[in-house]
Design an enzyme around this catalytic site. Sequence first.
Site, PDB file in Angstrom:
ATOM      1  N   LEU A   1       0.820  -1.213   0.000  1.00 45.32           N
ATOM      2  CA  LEU A   1       0.000   0.000   0.000  1.00 45.32           C
ATOM      3  C   LEU A   1       0.856   1.267   0.000  1.00 45.32           C
ATOM      4  O   LEU A   1       0.547   2.244   0.688  1.00 45.32           O
ATOM      5  CB  LEU A   1      -0.968  -0.021   1.194  1.00 45.32           C
ATOM      6  CG  LEU A   1      -2.056  -1.090   1.099  1.00 45.32           C
ATOM      7  CD1 LEU A   1      -2.899  -1.145   2.370  1.00 45.32           C
ATOM      8  CD2 LEU A   1      -2.957  -0.851  -0.125  1.00 45.32           C
TER       9      LEU A   1
ATOM     10  N   ARG B   1      22.380  11.771 -17.979  1.00 48.88           N
ATOM     11  CA  ARG B   1      22.105  11.647 -16.530  1.00 48.88           C
ATOM     12  C   ARG B   1      23.376  11.214 -15.795  1.00 48.88           C
ATOM     13  O   ARG B   1      23.654  11.689 -14.697  1.00 48.88           O
ATOM     14  CB  ARG B   1      20.983  10.637 -16.284  1.00 48.88           C
ATOM     15  CG  ARG B   1      19.630  11.141 -16.736  1.00 48.88           C
ATOM     16  CD  ARG B   1      18.501  10.368 -16.067  1.00 48.88           C
ATOM     17  NE  ARG B   1      17.226  10.626 -16.731  1.00 48.88           N
ATOM     18  CZ  ARG B   1      16.049  10.223 -16.271  1.00 48.88           C
ATOM     19  NH1 ARG B   1      15.976   9.526 -15.157  1.00 48.88           N
ATOM     20  NH2 ARG B   1      14.935  10.501 -16.922  1.00 48.88           N
TER      21      ARG B   1
ATOM     22  N   SER C   1       2.180   2.640 -16.071  1.00 49.04           N
ATOM     23  CA  SER C   1       2.734   3.988 -16.247  1.00 49.04           C
ATOM     24  C   SER C   1       1.705   5.054 -15.918  1.00 49.04           C
ATOM     25  O   SER C   1       0.509   4.869 -16.114  1.00 49.04           O
ATOM     26  CB  SER C   1       3.219   4.188 -17.681  1.00 49.04           C
ATOM     27  OG  SER C   1       3.762   5.490 -17.812  1.00 49.04           O
ATOM     28  N   GLY C   2       2.223   6.179 -15.447  1.00 48.30           N
ATOM     29  CA  GLY C   2       1.359   7.327 -15.191  1.00 48.30           C
ATOM     30  C   GLY C   2       1.539   7.924 -13.816  1.00 48.30           C
ATOM     31  O   GLY C   2       0.849   8.873 -13.453  1.00 48.30           O
ATOM     32  N   GLY C   3       2.449   7.327 -13.047  1.00 47.28           N
ATOM     33  CA  GLY C   3       2.690   7.858 -11.701  1.00 47.28           C
ATOM     34  C   GLY C   3       1.470   7.701 -10.815  1.00 47.28           C
ATOM     35  O   GLY C   3       0.524   6.966 -11.139  1.00 47.28           O
TER      36      GLY C   3
ATOM     37  N   HIS D   1       9.224   1.884 -22.959  1.00 51.80           N
ATOM     38  CA  HIS D   1       8.455   3.113 -22.687  1.00 51.80           C
ATOM     39  C   HIS D   1       9.320   4.079 -21.885  1.00 51.80           C
ATOM     40  O   HIS D   1       9.417   5.267 -22.194  1.00 51.80           O
ATOM     41  CB  HIS D   1       7.171   2.765 -21.915  1.00 51.80           C
ATOM     42  CG  HIS D   1       6.501   3.959 -21.284  1.00 51.80           C
ATOM     43  ND1 HIS D   1       6.973   4.550 -20.133  1.00 51.80           N
ATOM     44  CD2 HIS D   1       5.421   4.684 -21.653  1.00 51.80           C
ATOM     45  CE1 HIS D   1       6.207   5.587 -19.824  1.00 51.80           C
ATOM     46  NE2 HIS D   1       5.254   5.677 -20.732  1.00 51.80           N
ATOM     47  N   ASN D   2       9.949   3.559 -20.846  1.00 57.20           N
ATOM     48  CA  ASN D   2      10.761   4.427 -19.990  1.00 57.20           C
ATOM     49  C   ASN D   2      12.004   4.929 -20.716  1.00 57.20           C
ATOM     50  O   ASN D   2      12.435   6.058 -20.493  1.00 57.20           O
ATOM     51  CB  ASN D   2      11.165   3.688 -18.706  1.00 57.20           C
ATOM     52  CG  ASN D   2      10.010   3.635 -17.714  1.00 57.20           C
ATOM     53  OD1 ASN D   2       8.851   3.722 -18.102  1.00 57.20           O
ATOM     54  ND2 ASN D   2      10.313   3.480 -16.448  1.00 57.20           N
TER      55      ASN D   2
ATOM     56  N   GLU E   1      10.840   7.672 -22.589  1.00 57.72           N
ATOM     57  CA  GLU E   1      10.579   8.736 -21.600  1.00 57.72           C
ATOM     58  C   GLU E   1      11.888   9.492 -21.291  1.00 57.72           C
ATOM     59  O   GLU E   1      11.920  10.731 -21.274  1.00 57.72           O
ATOM     60  CB  GLU E   1      10.008   8.081 -20.340  1.00 57.72           C
ATOM     61  CG  GLU E   1       9.836   8.981 -19.122  1.00 57.72           C
ATOM     62  CD  GLU E   1       9.405   8.161 -17.894  1.00 57.72           C
ATOM     63  OE1 GLU E   1       8.363   7.488 -17.948  1.00 57.72           O
ATOM     64  OE2 GLU E   1      10.121   8.196 -16.868  1.00 57.72           O
TER      65      GLU E   1
ATOM     66  N   LYS F   1       7.322  -1.952 -21.039  1.00 57.77           N
ATOM     67  CA  LYS F   1       7.391  -0.827 -20.085  1.00 57.77           C
ATOM     68  C   LYS F   1       8.816  -0.264 -20.013  1.00 57.77           C
ATOM     69  O   LYS F   1       9.017   0.957 -19.891  1.00 57.77           O
ATOM     70  CB  LYS F   1       6.928  -1.273 -18.689  1.00 57.77           C
ATOM     71  CG  LYS F   1       7.031  -0.183 -17.607  1.00 57.77           C
ATOM     72  CD  LYS F   1       6.226   1.049 -17.973  1.00 57.77           C
ATOM     73  CE  LYS F   1       6.031   2.078 -16.873  1.00 57.77           C
ATOM     74  NZ  LYS F   1       7.119   2.534 -16.109  1.00 57.77           N
TER      75      LYS F   1
HETATM   76  C1  6PG Z   1       5.957   5.880 -15.462  1.00 64.37           C
HETATM   77  C2  6PG Z   1       7.336   6.265 -15.015  1.00 64.37           C
HETATM   78  C3  6PG Z   1       7.644   5.652 -13.688  1.00 64.37           C
HETATM   79  C4  6PG Z   1       8.841   6.257 -13.000  1.00 64.37           C
HETATM   80  C5  6PG Z   1      10.118   6.073 -13.742  1.00 64.37           C
HETATM   81  C6  6PG Z   1      11.168   7.029 -13.275  1.00 64.37           C
HETATM   82  O1  6PG Z   1       5.876   5.361 -16.560  1.00 64.37           O
HETATM   83  O2  6PG Z   1       5.013   6.129 -14.731  1.00 64.37           O
HETATM   84  O3  6PG Z   1       8.270   5.813 -15.950  1.00 64.37           O
HETATM   85  O4  6PG Z   1       7.707   4.271 -13.870  1.00 64.37           O
HETATM   86  O5  6PG Z   1       8.599   7.601 -12.796  1.00 64.37           O
HETATM   87  O6  6PG Z   1      10.547   4.783 -13.517  1.00 64.37           O
HETATM   88  O7  6PG Z   1      12.374   6.486 -13.601  1.00 64.37           O
HETATM   89  P1  6PG Z   1      13.724   7.107 -13.164  1.00 64.37           P
HETATM   90  O8  6PG Z   1      13.679   7.268 -11.662  1.00 64.37           O
HETATM   91  O9  6PG Z   1      14.726   6.109 -13.597  1.00 64.37           O
HETATM   92  O10 6PG Z   1      13.810   8.426 -13.856  1.00 64.37           O
END
Ligand code: 6PG
Length: 467
Positions: free
Chosen positions: A11, A289, A130-132, A187-188, A191, A184
Amino acid sequence: MGEARIGIYGLGTMGSALALNLAEKGIRTAVTNQEPEWIAPFLTEAGPLAANLVPSETLEDFVASLATPRTILFMIPSGTPVDAMIERLRPLLGEGDTLIDGGNADFNDTRRRVADLEGTGLHFVGMGVSGGEEGARHGPSMMVGGTDHSWTQLQPMAEAIAAKFNGDPCVAHVGPDGAGHFVKTVHNGIEYADMQIIAEVYGLLRDGAGWDAARIGALFGEWRKGPLDSFLVEITAEVLGVTDPETGRPMVDLILDTAGQKGTGRWTVIEALKLGQSATAIEGAVAARSWSSEKAARGVASGMLPGPDGAELPDEATLEAAMLAARILTHAQGFRVLAAASEEFGWSLDLARIAEIWRAGCIIRSALLDDLAGALRGEMPEGHLILTPAFRAKLAETIPALRTTVIAAMQAGLPVPSLASALGWYDAMRQATGTANLVQAQRDFFGAHGFVRTDRPGATHGPWHKG
Ligand code: 6PG
């Protein structure tokens, strides 16, 4: 037998948000947590939604509260905690039950876990979410791996809680075993590159043109009304407009310039290389980074390593087009990696569907993804997005701007690793005859590695060491 249709173990921020999302959609959801004292405050936070939540303090009660076949979603840190939970739950579960890892796991671990559970009657699913927090609570994008059996259990619930793009739920069973976590990961990776491209253009405007944060934010705010419309451009505009209440200065100017990373961007690059691919724009972002963390060295080097005195930067319209070109190339590299993995692992990934489920809910959602989905549904010459008619036309329009921008950045001595790598890839792909002939000659010269001649088939050697 219990009545909850799904159970969430964990949780934390994401687990709580997903549990509330499920409860809100009328899905009875069992919940538990390693620290049982987190459960009561969570139920208080849930308010009336608590009526659809079935809390348990022990694993035995948690399992008993679930309808069979059971579906249990782990929202816990990836890695060893997941292995530990599988071991603890195994004796309590039965034929047909499914365990889902909703974290950002390494797909290699997911494949291993699937293989370990084979023949036990239990199913293991790696699911990218994904989406926080906001996405998890009100509509994430989800990339699901695993068996058809598990998907049949999960599908109605996942579709109920997923983000919707014109009514289409942003969730799909993308393939077996580790496919969900692989998708995923890519995707990242995209991102990372998307964020880096934005940061590079921010750097050109800040360090090259001397603009302040608010002015740059306003420009991003304009750009999000056009073809660059995306969640990341939108939040960039917002972030750049925020002032620190303590000092009155732009908040972004007070943030230390060393970026964190948890691994998914790096994994994308590593897996791409293992597959004989190279996602250079993503690699540029991972590299940036890493370099950012050498803060002390950069401080010293800035006084020791000379650069140019500056140069004229392109206008705003050119920067906008350059960003669009780089974003297209980044996505094209990401989808190329997905295609290569699909072939390597026999996943039959539906690339167009993946683009479709990224159109809402996830961090890289953007107008571009809708165009990508359309192009991926059509014919893709040589398996390359950049060769589809729609994207060839878009690149023809925008590549000159990317070229102008990269040249200007280099003349100004400003780093643009993702923009430059994207352009480098584009130019390499345009070369019908590259320069690898010379590399082959060198390899053969020093190591007798052999090469293929252009005028006949089969491997041969060159006449290098004759006298
Ligand atoms: C998502 C994001 C999420 C997370 C990343 C951040 O799709 O919602 O990608 O999974 O914010 O993993 O990754 P870093 O900490 O490596 O930038």
